[in-house]
Design a protein around this motif. Structure first.
Motif, mmCIF file in Angstrom:
data_model
loop_
_atom_site.group_PDB
_atom_site.id
_atom_site.type_symbol
_atom_site.label_atom_id
_atom_site.label_comp_id
_atom_site.label_asym_id
_atom_site.label_seq_id
_atom_site.Cartn_x
_atom_site.Cartn_y
_atom_site.Cartn_z
ATOM 1 N N LEU A 18 1.002 -1.111 0.262
ATOM 2 C CA LEU A 18 -0.059 -0.209 -0.292
ATOM 3 C C LEU A 18 0.688 1.326 0.447
ATOM 4 O O LEU A 18 2.010 1.169 0.279
ATOM 5 C CB LEU A 18 -0.903 0.314 1.056
ATOM 6 C CG LEU A 18 -2.174 -1.258 1.800
ATOM 7 C CD1 LEU A 18 -2.209 -0.855 2.944
ATOM 8 C CD2 LEU A 18 -3.165 -1.131 0.422
ATOM 9 N N TRP A 19 0.705 1.984 -1.045
ATOM 10 C CA TRP A 19 0.742 3.761 -0.780
ATOM 11 C C TRP A 19 0.735 3.963 0.367
ATOM 12 O O TRP A 19 -0.628 4.083 0.335
ATOM 13 C CB TRP A 19 0.632 4.558 -1.324
ATOM 14 C CG TRP A 19 1.252 3.983 -3.213
ATOM 15 C CD1 TRP A 19 0.151 3.338 -4.267
ATOM 16 C CD2 TRP A 19 2.634 3.538 -3.622
ATOM 17 N NE1 TRP A 19 1.084 2.617 -5.298
ATOM 18 C CE2 TRP A 19 2.564 2.958 -5.037
ATOM 19 C CE3 TRP A 19 4.169 3.961 -3.087
ATOM 20 C CZ2 TRP A 19 3.594 2.446 -5.207
ATOM 21 C CZ3 TRP A 19 4.463 3.256 -3.398
ATOM 22 C CH2 TRP A 19 4.918 2.876 -5.046
ATOM 23 N N LEU A 20 1.321 4.560 1.891
ATOM 24 C CA LEU A 20 1.015 5.683 2.532
ATOM 25 C C LEU A 20 1.547 7.189 2.775
ATOM 26 O O LEU A 20 2.484 7.370 2.623
ATOM 27 C CB LEU A 20 0.752 4.429 3.786
ATOM 28 C CG LEU A 20 0.538 3.000 3.823
ATOM 29 C CD1 LEU A 20 0.955 2.017 5.186
ATOM 30 C CD2 LEU A 20 -0.824 3.153 3.397
ATOM 31 N N PHE A 47 -3.189 7.461 9.191
ATOM 32 C CA PHE A 47 -2.356 7.100 8.113
ATOM 33 C C PHE A 47 -3.692 7.031 6.893
ATOM 34 O O PHE A 47 -4.517 7.469 6.950
ATOM 35 C CB PHE A 47 -2.295 5.652 7.276
ATOM 36 C CG PHE A 47 -3.170 4.172 7.998
ATOM 37 C CD1 PHE A 47 -3.738 3.680 6.794
ATOM 38 C CD2 PHE A 47 -3.515 3.855 9.591
ATOM 39 C CE1 PHE A 47 -4.537 3.499 7.249
ATOM 40 C CE2 PHE A 47 -4.082 2.677 9.389
ATOM 41 C CZ PHE A 47 -4.965 2.727 8.463
ATOM 42 N N GLY A 48 -2.857 7.455 5.778
ATOM 43 C CA GLY A 48 -3.903 7.663 4.356
ATOM 44 C C GLY A 48 -2.946 6.904 3.377
ATOM 45 O O GLY A 48 -2.032 6.372 3.516
ATOM 46 N N VAL A 49 -4.498 5.760 3.294
ATOM 47 C CA VAL A 49 -4.235 4.749 1.555
ATOM 48 C C VAL A 49 -4.399 5.175 0.441
ATOM 49 O O VAL A 49 -5.039 5.373 0.176
ATOM 50 C CB VAL A 49 -5.210 4.054 2.107
ATOM 51 C CG1 VAL A 49 -4.436 2.402 0.294
ATOM 52 C CG2 VAL A 49 -4.858 3.174 3.216
ATOM 53 N N PHE A 50 -3.492 5.550 -0.671
ATOM 54 C CA PHE A 50 -3.216 6.542 -1.706
ATOM 55 C C PHE A 50 -3.548 5.073 -2.682
ATOM 56 O O PHE A 50 -3.143 4.169 -2.944
ATOM 57 C CB PHE A 50 -2.666 7.585 -1.759
ATOM 58 C CG PHE A 50 -2.936 8.753 -0.389
ATOM 59 C CD1 PHE A 50 -3.493 9.232 -1.293
ATOM 60 C CD2 PHE A 50 -2.050 8.243 0.464
ATOM 61 C CE1 PHE A 50 -3.483 10.869 -0.339
ATOM 62 C CE2 PHE A 50 -2.446 9.536 1.322
ATOM 63 C CZ PHE A 50 -3.743 10.616 0.637
ATOM 64 N N ALA A 72 5.449 10.738 7.028
ATOM 65 C CA ALA A 72 6.295 10.102 5.980
ATOM 66 C C ALA A 72 5.448 9.518 4.545
ATOM 67 O O ALA A 72 4.493 8.975 5.176
ATOM 68 C CB ALA A 72 6.873 8.377 7.258
ATOM 69 N N ALA A 73 6.066 9.814 3.990
ATOM 70 C CA ALA A 73 5.130 8.630 2.998
ATOM 71 C C ALA A 73 6.248 7.556 2.739
ATOM 72 O O ALA A 73 7.365 7.524 2.491
ATOM 73 C CB ALA A 73 5.548 10.017 1.650
ATOM 74 N N THR A 74 5.160 6.758 3.188
ATOM 75 C CA THR A 74 5.813 5.410 2.362
ATOM 76 C C THR A 74 5.392 4.641 1.964
ATOM 77 O O THR A 74 4.106 4.405 0.803
ATOM 78 C CB THR A 74 6.210 4.707 4.316
ATOM 79 O OG1 THR A 74 7.332 3.912 3.581
ATOM 80 C CG2 THR A 74 5.234 4.943 4.647
ATOM 81 N N ARG A 75 5.553 3.094 2.037
ATOM 82 C CA ARG A 75 4.738 1.565 1.561
ATOM 83 C C ARG A 75 4.735 0.958 2.021
ATOM 84 O O ARG A 75 5.846 0.316 2.982
ATOM 85 C CB ARG A 75 4.972 1.602 -0.035
ATOM 86 C CG ARG A 75 4.677 0.670 -1.024
ATOM 87 C CD ARG A 75 5.445 0.615 -1.846
ATOM 88 N NE ARG A 75 4.164 0.005 -3.003
ATOM 89 C CZ ARG A 75 4.466 -0.327 -4.196
ATOM 90 N NH1 ARG A 75 5.620 -1.223 -4.229
ATOM 91 N NH2 ARG A 75 3.653 -1.452 -5.086
ATOM 92 N N SER A 76 3.928 -0.073 2.614
ATOM 93 C CA SER A 76 3.862 -1.281 3.633
ATOM 94 C C SER A 76 4.615 -2.041 2.363
ATOM 95 O O SER A 76 4.174 -2.089 1.303
ATOM 96 C CB SER A 76 1.984 -1.208 3.626
ATOM 97 O OG SER A 76 1.809 -1.825 3.029
#
Length: 281
Positions: A159-161, A248-251, A272-276
């Motif tokens: 997920l883009w988070l 968190f927001g899922v994008f 933080a812009a991150t990925r799971s």
């Protein structure tokens, strides 16, 4: 022995259903957990005695903590003459399991270094209820009971988070105390498999974090952050993780994620812009 290092990824509770409370006061949970590329870092090298140095932007928050989970994990492994370094990047008391993830990374490092197995679940639970799931990182996991029952969660996509913390800690016991209902429904016994991110998020939106409402009563800024996240272009879902106060927001893409992170940054906030990490299979 040469030095070694290991990431300690942030733990994100995509869901957190509080399903009961035992007679001893401990709460029963059913939670879907993922781990992210954002997180702390633990390293180990030869030293004189057992020592810990804390670096990184969040190090000052641990300046007065003489005996944190990293050292407790090291003692549990029977480590001696090891110099540990914790690069602390996650805010403390933030609902992202930072301390538990740091401890789990320490256990993995020292198990490899000393040629010993990691402790059993009972010993892990004495360090903290998040230790078993953090030790299983980074693949998605379902954690139940007090946190001792951990099972892989297949079919969960990466997920883009965007992670946003308001810049203040939140006491987990205080949030549980503010929770009015302790016997909420769990997730389905068997989690479905998902063909794509949109299908997964549609299902996820029907689940809950039962601690979100009591956390908002304690820290109203959480509600404002959730609203700001939800209003960003490309946001598919906004929710709080753990006992807060991180949201968190899922994008729908890396592009919208990065734009949202830029729009949400404030001086006092952690953003933080991150990925799971997705499921292995």
């Amino acid at each position: 022995m040469p030095g070694a290092s290991r990431p300690a990824p942030a733990k994100i509770n995509l869901t957190l259903h509080v399903t009961g409370q035992r007679a001893d006061g401990y709460h029963l949970l059913d939670s879907l957990v993922v781990f992210t590329e954002a997180g702390d870092h633990v390293s180990a090298e030869d030293g004189a005695g057992l020592t810990l140095r804390v670096t990184g932007p969040r190090a000052p928050a641990l300046a007065d903590e003489g005996d944190n989970l990293v050292l407790r994990a090291a003692r549990l492994m029977g480590a001696a003459d090891v110099a540990l370094t914790l690069d602390k990047r996650l805010p403390v008391a933030s609902g992202m399991g930072g301390g538990s993830s740091d401890a789990a990374a320490t256990l993995h490092l020292l198990a490899e270094r000393l040629g010993r197995p990691v402790p059993d679940t009972e010993a892990l639970m004495r360090l903290g209820a998040d230790l078993p799931v953090c030790l299983a990182a980074p693949a998605p996991q379902r954690m139940r009971g007090l946190g001792e029952q951990v099972d892989p969660a297949p079919g969960v996509p990466p997920l883009w988070l965007v992670l946003v913390n308001p810049g203040q800690g939140l006491s987990t016991p205080a949030v549980f105390k503010a929770l009015t209902r302790k016997d909420n429904p769990p997730m389905p016994p068997t989690l479905p498999r998902f063909r794509d991110t949109h299908g997964f998020v549609t299902w996820l939106a029907a689940q809950r974090n039962d601690l979100q409402a009591p956390a908002i009563r304690l820290v109203p800024e959480i509600d404002r952050i959730l609203s700001e996240l939800a209003q960003q272009p490309g946001c598919l879902l906004a929710r709080m993780t753990g006992s807060g106060a991180t949201c968190f927001g899922v994008f729908d893409s890396a592009t919208t994620r990065d734009a949202a992170a830029g729009a949400l940054r404030r001086d006092a906030r952690y953003v933080a812009a991150t990925r799971s990490f997705g499921a292995v299979s």
